[in-house]
Design a protein around this motif. Structure first.
Motif, PDB file in Angstrom:
ATOM      1  N   UNK A 183      32.432 -27.150  31.664  1.00 45.30           N
ATOM      2  CA  UNK A 183      31.127 -27.155  30.992  1.00 45.30           C
ATOM      3  C   UNK A 183      30.670 -28.579  30.687  1.00 45.30           C
ATOM      4  N   UNK A 184      31.595 -29.402  30.210  1.00 44.20           N
ATOM      5  CA  UNK A 184      31.235 -30.776  29.866  1.00 44.20           C
ATOM      6  C   UNK A 184      30.873 -31.568  31.121  1.00 44.20           C
ATOM      7  N   UNK A 185      31.639 -31.406  32.180  1.00 42.40           N
ATOM      8  CA  UNK A 185      31.369 -32.102  33.439  1.00 42.40           C
ATOM      9  C   UNK A 185      30.039 -31.681  34.041  1.00 42.40           C
ATOM     10  N   UNK A 186      29.674 -30.411  33.893  1.00 40.98           N
ATOM     11  CA  UNK A 186      28.465 -29.868  34.509  1.00 40.98           C
ATOM     12  C   UNK A 186      27.322 -29.660  33.524  1.00 40.98           C
ATOM     13  N   UNK A 187      27.412 -30.280  32.351  1.00 42.54           N
ATOM     14  CA  UNK A 187      26.406 -30.075  31.303  1.00 42.54           C
ATOM     15  C   UNK A 187      24.993 -30.408  31.780  1.00 42.54           C
ATOM     16  N   UNK A 239      31.171 -22.241  21.754  1.00 43.68           N
ATOM     17  CA  UNK A 239      31.846 -20.970  21.499  1.00 43.68           C
ATOM     18  C   UNK A 239      33.006 -20.834  22.480  1.00 43.68           C
ATOM     19  N   UNK A 240      33.771 -19.789  22.321  1.00 48.95           N
ATOM     20  CA  UNK A 240      34.834 -19.454  23.277  1.00 48.95           C
ATOM     21  C   UNK A 240      35.848 -20.591  23.415  1.00 48.95           C
ATOM     22  N   UNK A 241      36.065 -21.337  22.347  1.00 53.98           N
ATOM     23  CA  UNK A 241      37.000 -22.451  22.369  1.00 53.98           C
ATOM     24  C   UNK A 241      36.364 -23.770  22.769  1.00 53.98           C
ATOM     25  N   UNK A 242      35.082 -23.768  23.076  1.00 50.10           N
ATOM     26  CA  UNK A 242      34.374 -24.987  23.474  1.00 50.10           C
ATOM     27  C   UNK A 242      33.816 -25.692  22.249  1.00 50.10           C
ATOM     28  N   UNK A 243      33.787 -26.990  22.275  1.00 46.18           N
ATOM     29  CA  UNK A 243      33.187 -27.799  21.202  1.00 46.18           C
ATOM     30  C   UNK A 243      32.544 -29.008  21.869  1.00 46.18           C
ATOM     31  N   UNK A 244      31.286 -28.859  22.253  1.00 45.71           N
ATOM     32  CA  UNK A 244      30.635 -29.975  22.951  1.00 45.71           C
ATOM     33  C   UNK A 244      29.602 -30.607  22.028  1.00 45.71           C
ATOM     34  N   UNK A 245      28.409 -30.109  21.955  1.00 43.81           N
ATOM     35  CA  UNK A 245      27.384 -30.657  21.064  1.00 43.81           C
ATOM     36  C   UNK A 245      26.116 -29.827  21.206  1.00 43.81           C
ATOM     37  N   UNK A 246      25.108 -30.197  20.464  1.00 39.33           N
ATOM     38  CA  UNK A 246      23.824 -29.515  20.546  1.00 39.33           C
ATOM     39  C   UNK A 246      23.104 -29.920  21.825  1.00 39.33           C
ATOM     40  N   UNK A 247      22.527 -28.946  22.494  1.00 41.77           N
ATOM     41  CA  UNK A 247      21.612 -29.210  23.601  1.00 41.77           C
ATOM     42  C   UNK A 247      20.225 -28.921  23.064  1.00 41.77           C
ATOM     43  N   UNK A 248      19.359 -29.902  23.110  1.00 40.19           N
ATOM     44  CA  UNK A 248      18.018 -29.748  22.546  1.00 40.19           C
ATOM     45  C   UNK A 248      17.012 -29.340  23.621  1.00 40.19           C
ATOM     46  N   UNK A 249      15.847 -28.961  23.184  1.00 41.26           N
ATOM     47  CA  UNK A 249      14.763 -28.635  24.105  1.00 41.26           C
ATOM     48  C   UNK A 249      14.421 -29.857  24.963  1.00 41.26           C
ATOM     49  N   UNK A 250      14.469 -31.029  24.369  1.00 42.27           N
ATOM     50  CA  UNK A 250      14.198 -32.254  25.129  1.00 42.27           C
ATOM     51  C   UNK A 250      15.228 -32.448  26.231  1.00 42.27           C
ATOM     52  N   UNK A 251      16.507 -32.149  25.940  1.00 46.20           N
ATOM     53  CA  UNK A 251      17.563 -32.229  26.957  1.00 46.20           C
ATOM     54  C   UNK A 251      17.261 -31.273  28.104  1.00 46.20           C
ATOM     55  N   UNK A 252      16.853 -30.060  27.765  1.00 43.18           N
ATOM     56  CA  UNK A 252      16.561 -29.050  28.784  1.00 43.18           C
ATOM     57  C   UNK A 252      15.352 -29.458  29.610  1.00 43.18           C
ATOM     58  N   UNK A 253      14.295 -29.916  28.960  1.00 41.25           N
ATOM     59  CA  UNK A 253      13.107 -30.354  29.697  1.00 41.25           C
ATOM     60  C   UNK A 253      13.464 -31.447  30.706  1.00 41.25           C
ATOM     61  N   UNK A 254      14.251 -32.420  30.276  1.00 37.40           N
ATOM     62  CA  UNK A 254      14.659 -33.512  31.173  1.00 37.40           C
ATOM     63  C   UNK A 254      15.522 -32.988  32.311  1.00 37.40           C
ATOM     64  N   UNK A 255      16.431 -32.084  32.018  1.00 33.21           N
ATOM     65  CA  UNK A 255      17.302 -31.519  33.056  1.00 33.21           C
ATOM     66  C   UNK A 255      16.511 -30.688  34.063  1.00 33.21           C
ATOM     67  N   UNK A 256      15.554 -29.913  33.580  1.00 38.69           N
ATOM     68  CA  UNK A 256      14.778 -29.057  34.479  1.00 38.69           C
ATOM     69  C   UNK A 256      13.923 -29.873  35.446  1.00 38.69           C
ATOM     70  N   UNK A 257      13.541 -31.089  35.074  1.00 36.80           N
ATOM     71  CA  UNK A 257      12.794 -31.954  35.983  1.00 36.80           C
ATOM     72  C   UNK A 257      13.658 -32.416  37.159  1.00 36.80           C
ATOM     73  N   UNK A 258      14.976 -32.379  36.989  1.00 40.16           N
ATOM     74  CA  UNK A 258      15.898 -32.858  38.022  1.00 40.16           C
ATOM     75  C   UNK A 258      16.511 -31.723  38.846  1.00 40.16           C
ATOM     76  N   UNK A 259      16.095 -30.492  38.609  1.00 39.81           N
ATOM     77  CA  UNK A 259      16.672 -29.364  39.346  1.00 39.81           C
ATOM     78  C   UNK A 259      16.375 -29.493  40.836  1.00 39.81           C
ATOM     79  N   UNK A 260      17.309 -29.069  41.626  1.00 34.33           N
ATOM     80  CA  UNK A 260      17.130 -29.084  43.084  1.00 34.33           C
ATOM     81  C   UNK A 260      16.636 -27.760  43.564  1.00 34.33           C
TER      82      UNK A 260
END
Length: 141
Positions: free
Chosen positions: A70-74, A120-141
């Motif tokens: 999850x962290x590698x593919x965040x 959850x499920x034993x994971x402890x990464x961090x908050x993903x914000x709407x801004x993070x998602x917006x930026x990621x969605x611009x880079x989708x292939x």
């Protein structure tokens, strides 16, 4: 008088305890909002396939319990949640070839569910914000 001092002391201790336990910084408050809303999004849209504990379905649907994956593919999680996923992926040295359908989730809901899954499920990464998602969605292939 002694009785009043004891009552006052108890009330003061209770007030201090409540104040300390309710003091959260803005980052923690934001995390709590995303996480709790993400739980509901997960239950409504993801749990049927990935399971109540993120365990997946043997050989067909990958688990959501591998923190390293999850962290590698965040950076690509938002694209996968929003647009679906086709083809093979390898998680914990196991290959999964099923298809995850696209969703009609808003960027906020995507951020909430990613925050929930990655914490959850034993994971402890961090908050993903709407801004993070917006930026990621611009880079989708």
């Amino acid at each position: 008088m002694r009785k009043y001092l004891l009552v006052f002391s108890s009330l003061l201790s209770l007030t201090i305890l409540i104040t300390i336990s309710s003091c959260q910084n803005d980052k923690q408050i934001e995390f709590n909002r995303y996480f709790s809303a993400g739980s509901a999004v997960y239950q409504n849209h993801c749990q049927n396939c990935h399971g109540a504990k993120g365990e997946g379905l043997k050989g067909l649907i990958p688990p959501l319990t591998d923190s390293a994956w999850l962290k590698t593919n965040k950076a690509t999680l938002a694209c996968s949640v929003k647009n679906g996923l086709k083809g093979n992926i390898t998680i914990s040295n196991k290959q999964y070839g099923g298809e995850m359908p696209a969703t009609d989730l808003s960027p906020l809901e995507v951020a909430q569910v990613i925050t929930y899954v990655t914490n959850s499920f034993g994971n402890k990464i961090e908050t993903t914000t709407t801004e993070d998602v917006d930026a990621a969605l611009l880079k989708c292939r």
